[in-house]
Design a protein around this motif. Structure first.
Motif, PDB file in Angstrom:
ATOM      1  N   ASP A 242       0.810  -1.215   0.000  1.00 13.71           N
ATOM      2  CA  ASP A 242       0.000   0.000   0.000  1.00 13.71           C
ATOM      3  C   ASP A 242       0.851   1.275   0.000  1.00 13.71           C
ATOM      4  OD1 ASP A 242      -2.710   1.063   0.076  1.00 13.71           O
ATOM      5  OD2 ASP A 242      -2.190   1.819   2.075  1.00 13.71           O
ATOM      6  N   GLY A 243       2.165   1.125  -0.133  1.00 13.98           N
ATOM      7  CA  GLY A 243       3.008   2.312  -0.205  1.00 13.98           C
ATOM      8  C   GLY A 243       4.113   2.300   0.833  1.00 13.98           C
ATOM      9  N   TYR A 244       4.823   3.401   0.873  1.00 13.20           N
ATOM     10  CA  TYR A 244       5.970   3.522   1.775  1.00 13.20           C
ATOM     11  C   TYR A 244       5.762   4.714   2.692  1.00 13.20           C
ATOM     12  CZ  TYR A 244      10.824   3.530   3.334  1.00 13.20           C
ATOM     13  OH  TYR A 244      11.960   3.486   4.109  1.00 13.20           O
TER      14      TYR A 244
END
Length: 442
Positions: A242-244
Motif C-alpha cells: 500500500d506504499g511507503y
C-alpha cells in the motif's frame, strides 16, 4: 388616463414591486447567512469554553494534590493561563442569554486565586489550611460549571441553537430548533471515549531520534511482507503493498481486508496494525484480552512488556503495555494492543512509542528511599502503593521516579504522584478515572 399610460404605470409598478421583493429576499438571505455564521461562531466559542473549563478542573485537582512548592507554582501558572483562555471564549458568547454570568465571575476569581497561590508558592511560603479549603471550594464549583457547560455543548450537538434561546443549563434544556450547521469545534469532543490511557507520558518526546531502528540492517519489501503476514496470521499472498511511509519511522505499508500493517524498513519491526472494521459483540473478558495481548507481543519479539491499564470501547479492549524489567516500569516504552472481545483476535497494535524510546538503560539508583518520597506527600492524600519507574521529561531526558498511588481524603479521587528518586521533587501528577470500560487519566 389612456390605456397605454395605464399599461406603462402597471408595468412600472410591477417592476418596482418585484425589485423591492428581490431586495427583500436578498436582505433576508443575507440576514439568515449572518445569523448562521453567528450561530457557528457562538458554538465554536462554547466548545472552546468547555475545553478550557475541563483543563481548569484538571489543574485545580492537581493543585489540591500537590505537596511541592515548585509543582504548585507551575500548576498555578498553567491554571492562570487556562482561566485567561476561558474568559476570552466566554467574552464571545451572549452571556446573559446563556445564564453564564456566574461562570465569568468564577473564572475571574479562579484566575486571581491561581496567581496568588503561584506567587506564594514561588516565594517559598506555606499554603495554609484555609487556603487549601479555598482550593477545594474552587474545585467543587469547577466540577459543577464544567458539567453544566458540557451539557450545553451536548444540547447544541443535538440540534439546539444558542441564538434560538434554547441553550440554558442541564436542568432546563429545550431543543426545538434543529440545525445542520454545527460548529467545527464539535470535533474536539468527537469519539471522546477513544482517548485511552497510554500511561502518563504516552505522547512525550516522540519527535526524538528513533532508537530501535538506528544502525539496523535494511529489509526488502518482500521480507517486510512476510513479517506483516505473520503479524496478522495470514499468508503473504493475501497482503497487498500500500506504499511507503516516509516518516521518521520509515515503514513498508501493507493492507489485508480491513487491516493496515506497517513494518519498519530498518530492523523489520512491526510498527503498527490498524483496524478499520467493527466488532459486533462481546463474549470474552478483559482479563483474557490482557493475556492474549501479552502473548501476541511475546510472539512479535516485544518481551518484558507488562500491562499497565486498559480501556474497552466498541467491544475492542485496548491494553497499554510498558517495558518493565527489574521491577522498574519505563513509561516511555509503550505499546498498545487492541483485542476483539468477540473472538479474541488481535485487531490492532501500535509500537511507535516503544520503537522511538527503547534503549539500554543503567540500573535504577534512587538516592532517596521510597519511604522518604512518601513522607513528602500532601497530607490530604492517603498512600495506596509505590512502584519504581522512569518517566520522560519535556527536553528528551528521563527521570527515575517513585510512582505514589494515592487517594484523596476529601474527594476520594485516586491520583498518581511522580516523585524524583534523586531530588524528592514532584515531577508530575495524574488523576485516575475509573469507568466500566477501564481506566483513563488526566
Amino acid at each position: 388616463m389612456t390605456l397605454r399610460n395605464k399599461t406603462r404605470l402597471f408595468t412600472f409598478s410591477a417592476a418596482v414591486f418585484f425589485a423591492l421583493l428581490a431586495v427583500t429576499a436578498i436582505s433576508l438571505a443575507q440576514a439568515k447567512s449572518y445569523r448562521e455564521q453567528l450561530e457557528i461562531s457562538y458554538q465554536y466559542s462554547l466548545n472552546e469554553l468547555a475545553e478550557s473549563l475541563e483543563s481548569i478542573q484538571t489543574n485545580l485537582s492537581k493543585t489540591v494534590y500537590s505537596g511541592s512548592d515548585e509543582m504548585l507554582a507551575d500548576l498555578s501558572s498553567d491554571l492562570y493561563s487556562e482561566c485567561t483562555q476561558a474568559k476570552s471564549s466566554l467574552s464571545r458568547l451572549p452571556v446573559d442569554q446563556m445564564n453564564l454570568g456566574s461562570t465569568f465571575k468564577f473564572i475571574s476569581q479562579a484566575a486571581d486565586y491561581a496567581l496568588y497561590i503561584s506567587e506564594k508558592a514561588a516565594g517559598g511560603k506555606e499554603i495554609t489550611e484555609d487556603e487549601y479549603k479555598s482550593l477545594l471550594t474552587l474545585l467543587d464549583y469547577s466540577d459543577k460549571l464544567s458539567e453544566s457547560v458540557a451539557s450545553m455543548v451536548d444540547t447544541c450537538n443535538s440540534g439546539g441553537k444558542i441564538l434560538g434561546s434554547n441553550v440554558r443549563n442541564s436542568a432546563n434544556v429545550s431543543v426545538s430548533h434543529l440545525s445542520n450547521t454545527m460548529s467545527g469545534a464539535e470535533e474536539v469532543f468527537k469519539d471522546y471515549p477513544t482517548l485511552l490511557y497510554d500511561g502518563p507520558f504516552a505522547d512525550a518526546v516522540l519527535n526524538k531520534e528513533v532508537q530501535m531502528t538506528k544502525d539496523k540492517d535494511a529489509y526488502s519489501k518482500e521480507q517486510a511482507r512476510d513479517i506483516a503476514a505473520d503479524a496478522i496470521s495470514k499468508s503473504a499472498d493475501e497482503l497487498s503493498f500500500d506504499g511507503y511511509d516516509e516518516s521518521r519511522l520509515e515503514c513498508y505499508v501493507f493492507k489485508c481486508a480491513q487491516q493496515t500493517i506497517g513494518v519498519t524498513k530498518y530492523g523489520g519491526y512491526v510498527a503498527y496494525v490498524l483496524y478499520g472494521g467493527r466488532v459486533a459483540d462481546s463474549s470474552i473478558s478483559e482479563e483474557n484480552a490482557v493475556n492474549i495481548g501479552k502473548a501476541y507481543l511475546d510472539a512479535l519479539g516485544y518481551e518484558n512488556m507488562a500491562e499497565t491499564y486498559y480501556m474497552t470501547y466498541k467491544n475492542v479492549c485496548v491494553i497499554n503495555f510498558a517495558y518493565t524489567v527489574g521491577g522498574v516500569t519505563y513509561y516511555s516504552d509503550l505499546i498498545k494492543v487492541g483485542v476483539s472481545l468477540s473472538d479474541g483476535n488481535v485487531v490492532s497494535m501500535e509500537a511507535k512509542g516503544f520503537l522511538t524510546n527503547h534503549t539500554q538503560r543503567k540500573p535504577f539508583e534512587g538516592e532517596i528511599s521510597s519511604i522518604d518520597a512518601a513522607t513528602a506527600l500532601n497530607p490530604h492524600l492517603t498512600l495506596i502503593g509505590i512502584k519504581r519507574c522512569v518517566i520522560p521529561n519535556d527536553n528528551g531526558t528521563e527521570s527515575e521516579c517513585y510512582e505514589l498511588h494515592c487517594k484523596s481524603r476529601d474527594t476520594n479521587e485516586e491520583v498518581l504522584v511522580y516523585t524524583d528518586a534523586h531530588t524528592g521533587e514532584e515531577k508530575d501528577i495524574q488523576i485516575l478515572l475509573y469507568s466500566d470500560g477501564g481506566t483513563l487519566t488526566k
